[in-house]
Motif scaffolding. Sequence first.
Motif, PDB file in Angstrom:
ATOM      1  N   ALA A  84      53.257  48.070  55.984  1.00 13.69           N
ATOM      2  CA  ALA A  84      53.577  46.672  56.291  1.00 13.69           C
ATOM      3  C   ALA A  84      54.538  46.098  55.248  1.00 13.69           C
ATOM      4  CB  ALA A  84      52.296  45.839  56.350  1.00 13.69           C
ATOM      5  N   HIS A  85      54.253  46.351  53.980  1.00 13.51           N
ATOM      6  CA  HIS A  85      55.117  45.834  52.915  1.00 13.51           C
ATOM      7  C   HIS A  85      56.517  46.426  53.009  1.00 13.51           C
ATOM      8  CE1 HIS A  85      52.546  43.587  49.847  1.00 13.51           C
ATOM      9  NE2 HIS A  85      51.769  43.770  50.892  1.00 13.51           N
ATOM     10  N   ARG A  86      56.591  47.725  53.277  1.00 15.30           N
ATOM     11  CA  ARG A  86      57.905  48.353  53.345  1.00 15.30           C
ATOM     12  C   ARG A  86      58.713  47.819  54.529  1.00 15.30           C
ATOM     13  NH1 ARG A  86      56.166  54.609  51.838  1.00 15.30           N
ATOM     14  NH2 ARG A  86      55.875  54.249  49.598  1.00 15.30           N
ATOM     15  N   TRP A  87      58.025  47.516  55.626  1.00 11.91           N
ATOM     16  CA  TRP A  87      58.740  46.967  56.776  1.00 11.91           C
ATOM     17  C   TRP A  87      59.385  45.624  56.426  1.00 11.91           C
ATOM     18  CZ3 TRP A  87      58.041  42.457  59.637  1.00 11.91           C
ATOM     19  CH2 TRP A  87      58.835  42.372  60.788  1.00 11.91           C
ATOM     20  N   VAL A  88      58.646  44.765  55.750  1.00  5.83           N
ATOM     21  CA  VAL A  88      59.211  43.477  55.330  1.00  5.83           C
ATOM     22  C   VAL A  88      60.381  43.700  54.370  1.00  5.83           C
ATOM     23  CG1 VAL A  88      58.755  41.390  53.964  1.00  5.83           C
ATOM     24  CG2 VAL A  88      57.132  42.103  55.729  1.00  5.83           C
ATOM     25  N   GLU A 128      64.658  56.389  58.944  1.00  7.86           N
ATOM     26  CA  GLU A 128      63.566  55.410  58.944  1.00  7.86           C
ATOM     27  C   GLU A 128      62.279  56.065  58.435  1.00  7.86           C
ATOM     28  OE1 GLU A 128      63.791  52.292  59.602  1.00  7.86           O
ATOM     29  OE2 GLU A 128      65.696  52.056  60.651  1.00  7.86           O
ATOM     30  N   PRO A 129      62.176  56.341  57.130  1.00  5.47           N
ATOM     31  CA  PRO A 129      60.969  57.011  56.619  1.00  5.47           C
ATOM     32  C   PRO A 129      59.691  56.220  56.845  1.00  5.47           C
ATOM     33  CG  PRO A 129      62.313  56.158  54.804  1.00  5.47           C
ATOM     34  CD  PRO A 129      63.141  56.046  56.050  1.00  5.47           C
ATOM     35  N   ASN A 130      59.761  54.910  56.779  1.00 11.98           N
ATOM     36  CA  ASN A 130      58.554  54.105  56.975  1.00 11.98           C
ATOM     37  C   ASN A 130      58.087  54.168  58.424  1.00 11.98           C
ATOM     38  OD1 ASN A 130      56.637  52.249  55.677  1.00 11.98           O
ATOM     39  ND2 ASN A 130      57.421  50.748  57.127  1.00 11.98           N
ATOM     40  N   LEU A 131      59.023  54.106  59.349  1.00 10.00           N
ATOM     41  CA  LEU A 131      58.672  54.209  60.761  1.00 10.00           C
ATOM     42  C   LEU A 131      58.114  55.590  61.065  1.00 10.00           C
ATOM     43  CD1 LEU A 131      58.604  53.135  63.635  1.00 10.00           C
ATOM     44  CD2 LEU A 131      61.036  53.726  63.858  1.00 10.00           C
ATOM     45  N   ARG A 132      58.667  56.615  60.437  1.00 10.90           N
ATOM     46  CA  ARG A 132      58.147  57.967  60.648  1.00 10.90           C
ATOM     47  C   ARG A 132      56.703  58.067  60.150  1.00 10.90           C
ATOM     48  NH1 ARG A 132      63.046  59.761  58.290  1.00 10.90           N
ATOM     49  NH2 ARG A 132      61.891  60.847  56.632  1.00 10.90           N
ATOM     50  N   MET A 133      56.407  57.398  59.034  1.00  7.30           N
ATOM     51  CA  MET A 133      55.034  57.388  58.532  1.00  7.30           C
ATOM     52  C   MET A 133      54.101  56.699  59.519  1.00  7.30           C
ATOM     53  SD  MET A 133      53.341  55.687  55.098  1.00  7.30           S
ATOM     54  CE  MET A 133      54.363  56.595  53.934  1.00  7.30           C
ATOM     55  N   VAL A 134      54.550  55.591  60.092  1.00  9.59           N
ATOM     56  CA  VAL A 134      53.723  54.858  61.048  1.00  9.59           C
ATOM     57  C   VAL A 134      53.443  55.719  62.278  1.00  9.59           C
ATOM     58  CG1 VAL A 134      53.658  52.879  62.613  1.00  9.59           C
ATOM     59  CG2 VAL A 134      54.450  52.578  60.262  1.00  9.59           C
ATOM     60  N   VAL A 135      54.462  56.391  62.780  1.00  9.18           N
ATOM     61  CA  VAL A 135      54.299  57.233  63.969  1.00  9.18           C
ATOM     62  C   VAL A 135      53.271  58.334  63.714  1.00  9.18           C
ATOM     63  CG1 VAL A 135      55.467  58.988  65.361  1.00  9.18           C
ATOM     64  CG2 VAL A 135      56.552  56.771  65.000  1.00  9.18           C
ATOM     65  N   GLU A 136      53.401  59.002  62.578  1.00  9.51           N
ATOM     66  CA  GLU A 136      52.462  60.080  62.260  1.00  9.51           C
ATOM     67  C   GLU A 136      51.068  59.539  61.983  1.00  9.51           C
ATOM     68  OE1 GLU A 136      51.744  63.741  59.061  1.00  9.51           O
ATOM     69  OE2 GLU A 136      53.662  62.683  59.083  1.00  9.51           O
ATOM     70  N   ALA A 137      50.992  58.449  61.224  1.00  5.29           N
ATOM     71  CA  ALA A 137      49.690  57.905  60.840  1.00  5.29           C
ATOM     72  C   ALA A 137      48.919  57.380  62.041  1.00  5.29           C
ATOM     73  CB  ALA A 137      49.868  56.796  59.803  1.00  5.29           C
ATOM     74  N   ARG A 138      49.607  56.798  63.005  1.00 11.45           N
ATOM     75  CA  ARG A 138      48.919  56.289  64.196  1.00 11.45           C
ATOM     76  C   ARG A 138      48.219  57.431  64.929  1.00 11.45           C
ATOM     77  NH1 ARG A 138      49.813  51.262  66.204  1.00 11.45           N
ATOM     78  NH2 ARG A 138      49.273  51.991  68.269  1.00 11.45           N
ATOM     79  N   ALA A 139      48.904  58.571  65.034  1.00 13.05           N
ATOM     80  CA  ALA A 139      48.302  59.720  65.696  1.00 13.05           C
ATOM     81  C   ALA A 139      47.134  60.266  64.878  1.00 13.05           C
ATOM     82  CB  ALA A 139      49.349  60.811  65.917  1.00 13.05           C
TER      83      ALA A 139
END
Length: 457
Positions: free
Chosen positions: A110-114, A312-323
């Motif tokens: 969340a912080h990295r997205w902001v 987009e390293p942060n988005l890649r983390m979100v995609v993997e973490a959600r799964a």
Amino acid sequence: MNILVLNGSPKGNASATLHTALYLEALHPEHHFEYLPVGVRIKGYEKDFSPARAALERADLLLFCYPVYTFLAPYQLHRFVELVKASGVDLTGKFASQITTSKHFYDVTAHRWVEENCFDLGMKVVRGLSADMEDLLSAEGRRQARDFFDQLMFTCGHGLFVTPSPAAPGTPRSDYRACLADTPKSGEKDVVIVTDSTPGDEGLAAMIADFRAALPYKSRVVDLREFPFAGGCLGCMNCAVTGKCVYKDGFDDFLRGTIQTADAFVYAFAVRGHSAGARFKCFDDRQFCNGHRTVTRGTPVAYLIRGDYRCEPNLRMVVEARAEVGGSYLAGVATDEGDTAADVAALAENLAFALDKKLTRPANFYGVGGMKIFRDLIYVMQGFMKADHKFYKAHGIYDFPQKQKKRILQMKLVGALLAVPAVQKKAKGKMTEAMVGPYRKVVEAARTAHQKEEKEK
């Protein structure tokens, strides 16, 4: 300093997060604090952005203040950032920081997205405060809030800001065109493709079309733009008690009857503002009607993404973490950054293979760490979050280490024995072999079973 607090909580003035900003304002009357109720007035700002624009232009420092919702900021703040960028307001050189409250479940993403969006706007970013939901009620939490503000003011005056991530190359590329031949379809599995189509985004539509053509199973498309969202999650927790959302737009039934009945999920979107965009965020947040229950555990997932995903390293983390947290098998991600047709075809094959073989994999740190946070939270709040508690008990998620009494006793016995010098001397050099012994037996059993199968053939 003129400090503009962007209150992204849908609870407005009743936000616990907001009270950290109010606490700091009470201690620092030398600064001027202004508050913008983004979370409760987002629809108003969509109609008339001029009041927000004027406040942004007056500010020296933007202080994003929000609770963490599903890996990122709430939908309402997501949408506000989209409006800021669309307005063209010049924030170059202004300072930015943030205050969040959560149970530290992916507060980092969340912080990295902001931060990433502030970098897009040319702002100077100071590391934010990620507090526990109850930190302001403790002396230590209040001290940390004061330390944060002191450091924030010092950094604004002396520098050393958060280092921006490398920007995407922004190389123009033509829209992808569908080119894959249609394969025969089986109706044994139901694959749903959830997308947020943008009018004129022919590239994403072509990727979806080719994926459906290459997939050996029948599929259907659910376009989030066609669902009448009444609004984003309000954080009211009504669903924790009743299991139903307070909105009357039918999202609960839509989610459970149209999407979660599928045998596999495919999410298709274009990267917007370092995420899947505000509408997808609204969809994600509203899924809190399921509480913290991983009701789709074991269902394979895949992604079709248009844009500079590799940047987009942060988005890649979100995609993997959600799964990982959801216990879903991530079959892969296909983008339009390389050989799009080959990647889309390979993704269809991988997803089909995962479905056919019912593949699973052990959770990595993203999944194990995330679920331990939820495990402890729900156990403490079991009297309130009754549906979550019942689900966690039924699925063995309460795997507290203190329950492993036999294992703990064994380790105490081993420790006591190894404390004896004579035993230490005798065991020297044999510990590793003793530890690996059971694994050797597993390998040998597999080899024997395979040889037996070959002989029977």
